[in-house]
Design a protein around this motif. Structure first.
Motif, PDB file in Angstrom:
ATOM      1  N   SER A   2       0.820  -1.197   0.000  1.00  0.00           N
ATOM      2  CA  SER A   2       0.000   0.000   0.000  1.00  0.00           C
ATOM      3  C   SER A   2       0.863   1.259   0.000  1.00  0.00           C
ATOM      4  O   SER A   2       1.949   1.287   0.566  1.00  0.00           O
ATOM      5  CB  SER A   2      -0.894  -0.005   1.234  1.00  0.00           C
ATOM      6  OG  SER A   2      -1.590   1.199   1.330  1.00  0.00           O
ATOM      7  N   LYS A   4      -0.392   4.449   1.119  1.00  0.00           N
ATOM      8  CA  LYS A   4      -1.443   5.307   1.661  1.00  0.00           C
ATOM      9  C   LYS A   4      -0.907   6.459   2.493  1.00  0.00           C
ATOM     10  O   LYS A   4      -1.655   7.341   2.896  1.00  0.00           O
ATOM     11  CB  LYS A   4      -2.419   4.482   2.485  1.00  0.00           C
ATOM     12  CG  LYS A   4      -1.772   3.720   3.622  1.00  0.00           C
ATOM     13  CD  LYS A   4      -2.742   2.774   4.264  1.00  0.00           C
ATOM     14  CE  LYS A   4      -2.018   1.898   5.269  1.00  0.00           C
ATOM     15  NZ  LYS A   4      -2.863   0.832   5.754  1.00  0.00           N
ATOM     16  N   GLU A 139      -5.656   7.607   3.694  1.00  0.00           N
ATOM     17  CA  GLU A 139      -6.781   6.945   4.364  1.00  0.00           C
ATOM     18  C   GLU A 139      -7.570   7.928   5.225  1.00  0.00           C
ATOM     19  O   GLU A 139      -8.781   7.878   5.271  1.00  0.00           O
ATOM     20  CB  GLU A 139      -6.300   5.757   5.192  1.00  0.00           C
ATOM     21  CG  GLU A 139      -6.004   4.553   4.341  1.00  0.00           C
ATOM     22  CD  GLU A 139      -5.818   3.280   5.154  1.00  0.00           C
ATOM     23  OE1 GLU A 139      -5.296   3.346   6.276  1.00  0.00           O
ATOM     24  OE2 GLU A 139      -6.221   2.226   4.635  1.00  0.00           O
ATOM     25  N   GLU A 156     -11.322   9.692  -6.180  1.00  0.00           N
ATOM     26  CA  GLU A 156     -11.448   8.356  -5.579  1.00  0.00           C
ATOM     27  C   GLU A 156     -10.678   7.310  -6.387  1.00  0.00           C
ATOM     28  O   GLU A 156     -10.110   6.377  -5.820  1.00  0.00           O
ATOM     29  CB  GLU A 156     -12.916   7.957  -5.429  1.00  0.00           C
ATOM     30  CG  GLU A 156     -13.617   8.678  -4.297  1.00  0.00           C
ATOM     31  CD  GLU A 156     -12.974   8.460  -2.932  1.00  0.00           C
ATOM     32  OE1 GLU A 156     -12.621   7.309  -2.588  1.00  0.00           O
ATOM     33  OE2 GLU A 156     -12.822   9.454  -2.199  1.00  0.00           O
ATOM     34  N   LYS A 159      -7.022   7.815  -5.479  1.00  0.00           N
ATOM     35  CA  LYS A 159      -6.834   7.351  -4.099  1.00  0.00           C
ATOM     36  C   LYS A 159      -6.762   5.826  -4.051  1.00  0.00           C
ATOM     37  O   LYS A 159      -5.856   5.254  -3.439  1.00  0.00           O
ATOM     38  CB  LYS A 159      -7.977   7.866  -3.222  1.00  0.00           C
ATOM     39  CG  LYS A 159      -7.865   7.472  -1.781  1.00  0.00           C
ATOM     40  CD  LYS A 159      -9.017   8.085  -0.993  1.00  0.00           C
ATOM     41  CE  LYS A 159      -9.016   7.626   0.433  1.00  0.00           C
ATOM     42  NZ  LYS A 159     -10.081   8.248   1.220  1.00  0.00           N
ATOM     43  N   LYS A 160      -7.714   5.169  -4.712  1.00  0.00           N
ATOM     44  CA  LYS A 160      -7.727   3.702  -4.737  1.00  0.00           C
ATOM     45  C   LYS A 160      -6.445   3.174  -5.369  1.00  0.00           C
ATOM     46  O   LYS A 160      -5.846   2.220  -4.871  1.00  0.00           O
ATOM     47  CB  LYS A 160      -8.945   3.199  -5.514  1.00  0.00           C
ATOM     48  CG  LYS A 160      -8.996   1.687  -5.613  1.00  0.00           C
ATOM     49  CD  LYS A 160     -10.180   1.206  -6.416  1.00  0.00           C
ATOM     50  CE  LYS A 160     -10.098  -0.306  -6.488  1.00  0.00           C
ATOM     51  NZ  LYS A 160     -11.040  -0.921  -7.321  1.00  0.00           N
ATOM     52  N   ARG A 161      -6.026   3.800  -6.468  1.00  0.00           N
ATOM     53  CA  ARG A 161      -4.811   3.369  -7.165  1.00  0.00           C
ATOM     54  C   ARG A 161      -3.608   3.389  -6.217  1.00  0.00           C
ATOM     55  O   ARG A 161      -2.788   2.482  -6.211  1.00  0.00           O
ATOM     56  CB  ARG A 161      -4.561   4.275  -8.370  1.00  0.00           C
ATOM     57  CG  ARG A 161      -3.419   3.828  -9.233  1.00  0.00           C
ATOM     58  CD  ARG A 161      -3.258   4.715 -10.448  1.00  0.00           C
ATOM     59  NE  ARG A 161      -4.429   4.620 -11.308  1.00  0.00           N
ATOM     60  CZ  ARG A 161      -4.933   5.631 -12.002  1.00  0.00           C
ATOM     61  NH1 ARG A 161      -4.363   6.802 -11.968  1.00  0.00           N
ATOM     62  NH2 ARG A 161      -5.995   5.462 -12.746  1.00  0.00           N
ATOM     63  N   GLU A 164      -4.184   0.831  -2.977  1.00  0.00           N
ATOM     64  CA  GLU A 164      -4.080  -0.581  -3.360  1.00  0.00           C
ATOM     65  C   GLU A 164      -2.873  -0.854  -4.264  1.00  0.00           C
ATOM     66  O   GLU A 164      -2.680  -1.993  -4.704  1.00  0.00           O
ATOM     67  CB  GLU A 164      -5.376  -1.017  -4.044  1.00  0.00           C
ATOM     68  CG  GLU A 164      -6.560  -0.949  -3.099  1.00  0.00           C
ATOM     69  CD  GLU A 164      -7.858  -1.365  -3.752  1.00  0.00           C
ATOM     70  OE1 GLU A 164      -7.828  -2.027  -4.815  1.00  0.00           O
ATOM     71  OE2 GLU A 164      -8.924  -1.019  -3.196  1.00  0.00           O
ATOM     72  N   GLU A 171      -6.041  -2.227 -12.731  1.00  0.00           N
ATOM     73  CA  GLU A 171      -7.423  -1.767 -12.563  1.00  0.00           C
ATOM     74  C   GLU A 171      -8.326  -2.385 -13.622  1.00  0.00           C
ATOM     75  O   GLU A 171      -9.442  -2.807 -13.324  1.00  0.00           O
ATOM     76  CB  GLU A 171      -7.493  -0.240 -12.666  1.00  0.00           C
ATOM     77  CG  GLU A 171      -6.931   0.460 -11.459  1.00  0.00           C
ATOM     78  CD  GLU A 171      -6.889   1.962 -11.649  1.00  0.00           C
ATOM     79  OE1 GLU A 171      -7.123   2.660 -10.658  1.00  0.00           O
ATOM     80  OE2 GLU A 171      -6.631   2.427 -12.770  1.00  0.00           O
ATOM     81  N   GLU A 174      -9.210  -6.021 -12.975  1.00  0.00           N
ATOM     82  CA  GLU A 174     -10.247  -6.228 -11.957  1.00  0.00           C
ATOM     83  C   GLU A 174     -11.617  -6.424 -12.603  1.00  0.00           C
ATOM     84  O   GLU A 174     -12.528  -6.964 -11.998  1.00  0.00           O
ATOM     85  CB  GLU A 174     -10.308  -5.043 -10.991  1.00  0.00           C
ATOM     86  CG  GLU A 174      -9.160  -4.969 -10.027  1.00  0.00           C
ATOM     87  CD  GLU A 174      -9.311  -3.820  -9.040  1.00  0.00           C
ATOM     88  OE1 GLU A 174     -10.154  -2.919  -9.259  1.00  0.00           O
ATOM     89  OE2 GLU A 174      -8.594  -3.836  -8.035  1.00  0.00           O
TER      90      GLU A 174
END
Length: 189
Positions: A2, A4, A139, A156, A159-161, A164, A171, A174
């Motif tokens: 991560s 984050k 986070e 978002e 952020k997710k990229r 994770e 991506e 998925e």
């Protein structure tokens, strides 16, 4: 793994409306590689002795704190490459050019949005303490510095990229089942 949380020294670039041609002048866009652009970033402005990139106190800065409308203009990916090559991992601004924002996140240069008044406070903190450490917590959606906590804004998807540790390809993978289903349905049509 991560990504984050980021911590690093900040560098203030107290200026609004910086376009990609100012970040990476066109005459420096001749190397068709993603590396080797650190000496070209802000190529024209670096001729001035008082430009922050020339200040030895900011030589290890990894977080650029700048004004609104950062990196507007062309889709010049060289601007992102140059900032990364110089050592920046995060750029904090009140707003970004749309294309730069996407290019930055794809190329692992985290674009973070803060309110203008928060940027101005950060500029003041960094100018008082040239070695100020800034923390970006994705986070918690905050930027921390000198005991202050500023609410950040970030797409978002970006952020997710980061949290994770995904690439655009990962991506896409998925959604491979949905993609395959779509292809099957299109074959029948």
């Amino acid at each position: 793994m991560s990504r984050k949380f980021f911590r690093g020294r900040g560098m203030p670039l107290v200026k609004n409306n910086i376009d990609t041609d100012q970040i990476m002048p066109a005459r420096f866009c001749y190397k068709p590689t993603r590396r080797g652009h650190e000496d070209s970033v802000f190529g024209d402005w670096r001729k001035k002795d008082d430009f922050p990139l020339n200040d030895h106190r900011y030589q290890r800065a990894t977080i650029l704190v700048t004004g609104r409308e950062f990196a507007t203009g062309s889709s010049r990916e060289f601007a992102v490459w140059g900032l990364k090559d110089w050592g920046f991992k995060v750029v904090i601004a009140p707003s970004f050019g749309d294309i730069f924002y996407k290019n930055a996140s794809i190329n692992d240069l985290l674009p973070v949005i803060l309110k203008e008044e928060d940027i101005e406070k950060l500029w003041g903190f960094i100018q008082q303490d040239h070695y100020l450490e800034i923390a970006v917590d994705l986070e918690a959606n905050v930027v921390r510095a000198k005991g202050f906590c500023f609410k950040l804004s970030i797409s978002e998807i970006v952020k997710k990229r980061y949290i994770e540790n995904l690439s655009e390809i990962q991506e896409t993978l998925e959604h491979v089942t949905e993609i395959q289903q779509f292809e099957k349905e299109n074959e029948k049509a």
